[in-house]
Design an enzyme around this catalytic site. Structure first.
Site, short mmCIF file in Angstrom:
data_model
loop_
_atom_site.label_atom_id
_atom_site.label_comp_id
_atom_site.label_asym_id
_atom_site.label_seq_id
_atom_site.Cartn_x
_atom_site.Cartn_y
_atom_site.Cartn_z
CE LYS A 102 -3.88 2.05 2.58
NZ LYS A 102 -4.81 1.90 3.73
CB SER A 149 -8.81 1.30 5.80
OG SER A 149 -9.50 2.52 5.78
CB SER A 160 -8.03 4.06 2.82
OG SER A 160 -7.22 3.35 3.77
#
Length: 493
Positions: free
Chosen positions: A78, A180, A156
């Site tokens: 990420k 998330s 997210s």
């Protein structure tokens, strides 16, 4: 032969040890899949040369017989994790051009074990969002498709979820501040675990809300989550909230035997207007766990209804403090100034250009609730509510409950753009089942458990006792086996 990029971590690890494939072959298979998946917009910074170098080193290590479990396995990272000499933008324009000269503790742990980084993954800007629509890179897209709409992969960690579900990587790192990891996992038919707060180091992970942020793995199975989580976890003196506790072998603890365990069903999670499909899935999950030998008990978490409003006071307050460091002085984007502009104008213009609307909204909310006249009315009150939420869970676990079963999301994945035009509170409601876990610092895992009427994946969430991720993963493994979820998205990208 099975395409190598479709393997999970456990399958690939075993194939590498038996000499049936090499890390280079695995990595090449994933890189080829990434090349053909531009429509998903999951990978935003590509590192093929680094990946092949790491794979070559991993193959040598495996040959020498010195190979930890993660050695040679290709992952996506990420964009919130700082990776040395690789762009790390947190999905924001304000960090454009930022190349960290250090490695986050979690990526250091993964690389030390021989894992391979394929590139950086799309995400909501500064991890603020539930649909991956606030990213400077544009929307990440869910590989699941049932009509002509493009669906959200959740947020997210949307790029991570999309990449794992589409077999672009074997697994990915995610972060979870209010859901998330778990919400995108549920939207994409993958597994995501948020460990206990303090189990994984936050050092080198771009901060959103420091008392809530926690990293974890996003994988294709519960076993894979156990394997990757063990490598990610460590005590880190560079993170003052890191706990100095031994990290167990989570995979070895994953027996799937839940006979005699007490699984709690919180009555407060039966929300008004909950879709019947989610309710049915929840009932089915409880029945599956009962059939596996668990005792299902009704429990009460009375302060649940205050969790979302308290979260949306605490998280923006911490964000406004954390994001004050982005000022155009030391790194990242700096606005072009007019003659006569001073430092105040530089701050204002840089932040106006660098932060997107959702980040600006949350910074303003956070600054407001921390301001002199409102600190007690909002921020301190939210902190007191948080203590009560934590105590609700402590009381339930003290009464002998081993894990808590809830839905992971209030719906299946929705279309991109469908929620952005409505009141932002509607988007925030996506976190209704997940934020309590962050507020209480507990471990939570999302497991795919079925499909809705349209054929989109739905997930269930198990919440565990603090520091007992092994026990939680074992219960999740029992649920995964009983649910037997094997559906995959049809390739359209």
């Amino acid at each position: 032969m099975t395409e190598l990029n479709t393997l999970g971590l456990a399958q690939a690890r075993d194939a590498l040890r038996k000499g049936e494939t090499t890390s280079r072959e695995l990595t090449e298979s994933c890189l080829k899949a990434i090349e053909g998946a531009g429509a998903l917009n999951a990978f935003v910074h590509h590192t093929p040369e680094l990946a092949m170098d790491q794979a070559t080193a991993a193959d040598a290590r495996i040959k020498a017989g010195d190979a930890p479990d993660m050695c040679g396995l290709p992952l996506g990272v990420k964009d919130l994790f700082c990776t040395k000499d690789v762009p790390s933008q947190a999905g924001s324009r304000i960090l454009e051009g930022f190349l960290p000269q250090y490695e986050s503790t979690i990526t250091s742990n993964l690389f030390a074990s021989g894992a391979v980084m394929l590139g950086k993954l799309n995400m909501d800007e500064f991890a603020m969002g539930s649909s991956n629509e606030t990213s400077v890179y544009g929307n990440a897209v869910n590989p699941w498709k049932v009509d002509d709409r493009q669906l959200t992969p959740g947020g997210s960690s949307g790029g991570s979820a999309s990449a794992v579900a589409a077999d672009l990587c074997l697994a990915a790192t995610g972060t979870d501040t209010g859901g998330s990891i778990r919400q995108p996992a549920a939207f994409t038919g993958t597994v995501g675990i948020k460990p206990t707060y303090g189990r994984c180091s936050r050092w080198g992970v771009v901060a959103f809300a420091s008392s809530l942020d926690q990293a974890g793995p996003m994988t294709k199975s519960v076993r894979d989550a156990a394997i990757m989580l063990e490598t990610m976890c460590s005590y880190d003196p560079k993170d003052s909230t890191s706990m100095d506790l031994p990290v167990p072998n989570f995979e070895a603890l994953m027996t799937g035997d839940i006979r005699g365990k007490k699984i709690g069903i919180p009555k407060e999670y039966r929300m008004e207007g909950m879709p019947s499909e989610i309710e049915k899935l929840w009932e089915n999950g409880a029945a599956m766990l009962k059939d596996a030998g668990a005792e299902i008990v009704d429990i009460s978490l009375p302060h649940t209804k205050y969790a979302l409003p308290a979260y949306y006071v605490i998280a923006p307050a911490e964000a406004s403090s954390n994001l004050a460091r982005y000022d155009g002085v030391r790194y990242g984007h700096r606005a072009t100034l007019d003659a006569g502009d001073g430092i105040t104008e530089m701050y204002e213009k840089t932040r106006a250009e660098g932060f997107g609307p959702e980040v600006q909204r949350r910074v303003m909310i956070g600054t407001y609730v921390l301001s002199a006249g409102f600190y007690d009315a909002y921020y301190n009150r939210a902190r007191r509510v948080r203590t009560l939420i934590k105590k609700d869970f402590e009381d339930v676990f003290a009464a002998g409950v081993d894990a808590i079963l809830t839905p992971a999301t209030p719906s299946a994945a929705f279309g991109l753009g469908e929620m952005t035009d409505v009141d932002p509170v509607q988007m925030y409601l996506n976190d209704v089942f997940t934020v309590t876990v962050n507020m209480a610092g507990l471990p939570g895992v999302a497991v795919p458990a079925g499909l809705d009427a349209q054929g989109l994946p739905l997930g269930l969430q198990l919440i565990g006792r603090p520091w007992e991720e092994g026990d939680l993963l074992s219960s999740a493994y029992a649920l995964e086996k009983a649910a037997g979820f094997v559906a995959k998205p049809s390739k359209w990208w």
